[in-house]
Design a protein around this motif. Sequence first.
Motif, mmCIF file in Angstrom:
data_model
loop_
_atom_site.group_PDB
_atom_site.id
_atom_site.type_symbol
_atom_site.label_atom_id
_atom_site.label_comp_id
_atom_site.label_asym_id
_atom_site.label_seq_id
_atom_site.Cartn_x
_atom_site.Cartn_y
_atom_site.Cartn_z
ATOM 1 N N GLY A 23 0.744 -1.256 -0.086
ATOM 2 C CA GLY A 23 -0.130 0.080 0.029
ATOM 3 C C GLY A 23 0.889 1.269 -0.004
ATOM 4 N N PHE A 24 0.224 2.460 -0.379
ATOM 5 C CA PHE A 24 0.933 3.649 -0.356
ATOM 6 C C PHE A 24 0.114 4.740 -0.112
ATOM 7 C CE2 PHE A 24 -0.148 2.793 -4.651
ATOM 8 C CZ PHE A 24 -0.628 4.009 -5.303
ATOM 9 N N VAL A 25 0.770 5.921 0.035
ATOM 10 C CA VAL A 25 0.015 7.302 -0.051
ATOM 11 C C VAL A 25 0.653 8.115 -0.814
ATOM 12 C CG1 VAL A 25 1.265 8.083 2.127
ATOM 13 C CG2 VAL A 25 -0.905 9.045 1.438
ATOM 14 N N GLU A 26 0.086 8.934 -1.542
ATOM 15 C CA GLU A 26 0.795 9.865 -2.547
ATOM 16 C C GLU A 26 0.183 11.382 -2.479
ATOM 17 O OE1 GLU A 26 1.850 10.401 -7.397
ATOM 18 O OE2 GLU A 26 0.877 8.529 -6.543
ATOM 19 N N PHE A 27 0.921 12.206 -2.112
ATOM 20 C CA PHE A 27 0.521 13.685 -2.068
ATOM 21 C C PHE A 27 0.703 14.339 -3.512
ATOM 22 C CE2 PHE A 27 -0.477 13.267 2.266
ATOM 23 C CZ PHE A 27 0.439 12.338 2.847
ATOM 24 N N ASP A 28 -0.318 15.023 -3.981
ATOM 25 C CA ASP A 28 -0.115 15.709 -5.290
ATOM 26 C C ASP A 28 -0.634 17.173 -4.967
ATOM 27 O OD1 ASP A 28 -0.455 16.528 -7.773
ATOM 28 O OD2 ASP A 28 -2.498 15.652 -8.082
ATOM 29 N N ASP A 29 0.571 17.657 -4.821
ATOM 30 C CA ASP A 29 0.414 19.290 -4.811
ATOM 31 C C ASP A 29 -0.212 20.196 -5.824
ATOM 32 O OD1 ASP A 29 0.744 21.446 -3.114
ATOM 33 O OD2 ASP A 29 2.608 21.954 -3.613
ATOM 34 N N VAL A 30 0.156 19.663 -7.115
ATOM 35 C CA VAL A 30 -0.444 20.414 -8.361
ATOM 36 C C VAL A 30 -2.241 20.267 -8.326
ATOM 37 C CG1 VAL A 30 -0.460 20.360 -10.778
ATOM 38 C CG2 VAL A 30 1.564 19.777 -9.684
ATOM 39 N N ASN A 31 -2.663 19.160 -8.134
ATOM 40 C CA ASN A 31 -4.149 19.026 -8.140
ATOM 41 C C ASN A 31 -4.870 19.335 -6.681
ATOM 42 O OD1 ASN A 31 -4.525 18.302 -10.994
ATOM 43 N ND2 ASN A 31 -3.145 16.746 -10.465
ATOM 44 N N GLY A 32 -3.916 19.314 -5.585
ATOM 45 C CA GLY A 32 -4.636 19.183 -4.429
ATOM 46 C C GLY A 32 -5.321 18.232 -3.827
ATOM 47 N N LYS A 33 -4.565 17.134 -4.111
ATOM 48 C CA LYS A 33 -5.206 15.888 -3.950
ATOM 49 C C LYS A 33 -4.328 14.778 -3.208
ATOM 50 C CE LYS A 33 -9.063 16.707 -6.268
ATOM 51 N NZ LYS A 33 -8.715 18.167 -6.547
ATOM 52 N N VAL A 34 -4.781 13.636 -2.485
ATOM 53 C CA VAL A 34 -4.093 12.714 -1.936
ATOM 54 C C VAL A 34 -4.731 11.541 -2.590
ATOM 55 C CG1 VAL A 34 -3.537 11.581 0.116
ATOM 56 C CG2 VAL A 34 -3.876 13.951 0.204
ATOM 57 N N LEU A 35 -3.660 10.526 -2.958
ATOM 58 C CA LEU A 35 -4.024 9.177 -3.444
ATOM 59 C C LEU A 35 -3.754 7.983 -2.539
ATOM 60 C CD1 LEU A 35 -5.272 7.332 -5.635
ATOM 61 C CD2 LEU A 35 -2.892 7.315 -6.686
ATOM 62 N N THR A 36 -4.492 7.130 -1.944
ATOM 63 C CA THR A 36 -4.179 6.261 -1.253
ATOM 64 C C THR A 36 -4.415 5.017 -1.817
ATOM 65 O OG1 THR A 36 -6.062 5.958 -0.094
ATOM 66 C CG2 THR A 36 -4.560 7.374 0.991
ATOM 67 N N TYR A 37 -3.736 3.762 -1.425
ATOM 68 C CA TYR A 37 -4.204 2.319 -1.956
ATOM 69 C C TYR A 37 -3.778 1.512 -0.892
ATOM 70 C CZ TYR A 37 -3.374 -1.874 -4.440
ATOM 71 O OH TYR A 37 -3.646 -3.219 -4.835
ATOM 72 N N SER A 38 -4.869 0.814 -0.561
ATOM 73 C CA SER A 38 -5.194 -0.195 0.361
ATOM 74 C C SER A 38 -5.017 -1.743 -0.348
ATOM 75 C CB SER A 38 -6.298 -0.249 0.952
ATOM 76 O OG SER A 38 -6.433 -1.338 1.729
ATOM 77 N N ALA A 39 -3.626 -2.088 -0.119
ATOM 78 C CA ALA A 39 -3.527 -3.433 -0.824
ATOM 79 C C ALA A 39 -4.204 -4.592 -0.398
ATOM 80 C CB ALA A 39 -1.794 -3.895 -0.713
ATOM 81 N N GLN A 40 -4.942 -4.286 0.785
ATOM 82 C CA GLN A 40 -5.513 -5.502 1.451
ATOM 83 C C GLN A 40 -7.039 -5.670 0.700
ATOM 84 O OE1 GLN A 40 -6.029 -5.200 6.006
ATOM 85 N NE2 GLN A 40 -8.271 -5.218 5.681
ATOM 86 N N ASP A 41 -7.421 -4.641 0.229
ATOM 87 C CA ASP A 41 -8.847 -4.879 -0.455
ATOM 88 C C ASP A 41 -8.868 -4.310 -2.036
ATOM 89 O OD1 ASP A 41 -8.624 -2.003 0.190
ATOM 90 O OD2 ASP A 41 -10.323 -2.331 1.801
ATOM 91 N N SER A 42 -7.559 -4.025 -2.285
ATOM 92 C CA SER A 42 -7.257 -3.288 -3.687
ATOM 93 C C SER A 42 -8.137 -2.269 -4.094
ATOM 94 C CB SER A 42 -7.375 -4.437 -4.913
ATOM 95 O OG SER A 42 -6.532 -5.521 -4.644
ATOM 96 N N ILE A 43 -8.151 -1.272 -3.228
ATOM 97 C CA ILE A 43 -9.036 0.006 -3.353
ATOM 98 C C ILE A 43 -8.208 1.158 -3.431
ATOM 99 C CG2 ILE A 43 -10.894 1.347 -2.504
ATOM 100 C CD1 ILE A 43 -12.128 -0.993 -1.596
ATOM 101 N N TYR A 44 -8.199 2.309 -4.426
ATOM 102 C CA TYR A 44 -7.558 3.442 -4.366
ATOM 103 C C TYR A 44 -8.710 4.215 -3.841
ATOM 104 C CZ TYR A 44 -4.209 1.184 -7.361
ATOM 105 O OH TYR A 44 -3.102 0.376 -8.175
ATOM 106 N N LYS A 45 -8.249 5.496 -3.296
ATOM 107 C CA LYS A 45 -9.073 6.382 -2.758
ATOM 108 C C LYS A 45 -8.345 7.724 -3.145
ATOM 109 C CE LYS A 45 -11.548 3.816 0.759
ATOM 110 N NZ LYS A 45 -12.114 3.530 2.071
ATOM 111 N N VAL A 46 -9.184 8.859 -3.325
ATOM 112 C CA VAL A 46 -8.773 10.078 -3.675
ATOM 113 C C VAL A 46 -9.334 10.992 -2.687
ATOM 114 C CG1 VAL A 46 -8.609 11.997 -5.329
ATOM 115 C CG2 VAL A 46 -8.407 9.495 -6.033
ATOM 116 N N PHE A 47 -8.644 11.752 -2.020
ATOM 117 C CA PHE A 47 -8.843 12.556 -0.875
ATOM 118 C C PHE A 47 -8.516 14.245 -1.194
ATOM 119 C CE2 PHE A 47 -8.245 8.492 1.183
ATOM 120 C CZ PHE A 47 -9.175 8.498 2.155
ATOM 121 N N ASP A 48 -9.323 15.104 -0.688
ATOM 122 C CA ASP A 48 -9.176 16.445 -0.882
ATOM 123 C C ASP A 48 -7.807 17.178 -0.053
ATOM 124 O OD1 ASP A 48 -9.186 19.457 -0.998
ATOM 125 O OD2 ASP A 48 -11.164 19.495 -1.854
ATOM 126 N N LEU A 49 -6.911 17.577 -0.560
ATOM 127 C CA LEU A 49 -5.802 17.982 0.471
ATOM 128 C C LEU A 49 -6.109 19.063 1.043
ATOM 129 C CD1 LEU A 49 -2.830 17.012 0.785
ATOM 130 C CD2 LEU A 49 -2.305 18.572 -1.010
#
Length: 477
Positions: A189-215
């Motif tokens: 799993g990972f967390v990725e911070f995207d300053d350009v778009n103002g978003k955060v992307l997370t990946y939960s390998a346990q259930d294979s789900i990507y989620k996008v959050f507002d920064l």
Amino acid sequence: MEGRRITASPRPCSGRRVVAKKRPRGGLDGFVNSVKKLQRREISSKRDRSFSMSDAQERFRNIRLQEEYDTLDPKGYCPLSLPFFKKRSKIIEIVAAHDIVFALAQSGICAAFSRETNERICFLNVGPDEVIRSLFYNKNNDSLITVSVYASDNFSSLKCRTTRIEYIRRAQPDAGFALFESESLKWPGFVEFDDVNGKVLTYSAQDSIYKVFDLKNYTMLYSISDKNVQEIKISPGIMLLIFMKTHGSVPLKILSIEDGTVLKSFSHLLHRNKKVDFIEQFNEKLLVEQENENLQILDVRTSELTEVSRTEFMTPSAFIFLYENQLFLTFRNRTVAVWNFRGELVTSFEDHLLWHHDCNTNNIYITSDQDLIISYCKAESDEPISDGNVGSINISNILTGKCLAKINASNTLPMGECSCSASCGGRNCNSKKRIKASRIRSTMAEALEDITALFYDEERNEIYTGNRLGLVHVWSN
């Protein structure tokens, strides 16, 4: 300065793809609304970006060693419990916000220093067993996000925490709060911070789900649940979903970063039984290269395909995309080059041989106007001190490749200039002497030895470097 992805690996990870943050110009027709939102969010009252070479040289004139900070208490005292916190460890990341410099050591200990008082404010490690893996300054709410693992969890899961800068200034790092507590960020799993778009992307390998959050407020916007997604790449306004290869092609989808709407679905033909070296997305341009094959640049709007011979474009170890200039940097064998999206080499750099073989953007800085690159480089062979572990800090123009200024052990002034009345070119200055200041113990040569992290504070016009001993040096004029 970048979209930063932190994995749940027991060791810090530096990804291949790094984004040089800047407002974009244009994009796919369907992305206009997203890009306009991004442009509005990125508009600021910064100075005019048309700097000449002489302007840049003036900014770094007379720059020299001014301060030294130590992440380890000289007496060996550390309030944290883990034994490796009490040993010297190299600096792997430096971030500056306002008048505070944050230095993260490989051991996982992170200290905050005040540029006003030149004292250590506090350690950011809140728990006695917290090992901080990475830092991210969130300009949207003036806070620092720390990504950590814990001994009590066998260092297996990433945990994120946000703390407002004002609390850190008051030496209250525990005044922050946890983020993304509902997510299981175990390896891979990972967390990725995207300053350009103002978003955060997370990946939960346990259930294979990507989620996008507002920064801005950390609310979840949408999720992507598809076990066939192999990788996600983020560009201004869009996300590229790369799926598992099937029957000699790779299925791809382009999504709106704002709401996850599918903007385009297509497949790209591949050579069978050949490894894919990389697939990268830059606005409407798709870069694809397979083992021992030419680089392919596909315009996903028009389906126009450009090929660049593999003898001209060698597979790089990392990219930096320059959104303002519609160019990209490649890093290979310690050299840097600038390319356009017609597959043409724009710039080769003079006197800019990187010190480190592996490209780690923690020791490279691209200015927000994307006109300068500041790196830790190998000293030239004809320089007085060019052996051992002593390098130089080189400032080069990205569009011309010219070296504009250099900080080295024999001359701390730009391009051989000197401020002393003798005009000695630096030969009689104090670069080889110990600076007469109570807290600076290093000579110029020692401060330039084994630099492992570098950051340029554009507001203060100061360069911060960290070395293998856990020391942070301030270079200023």
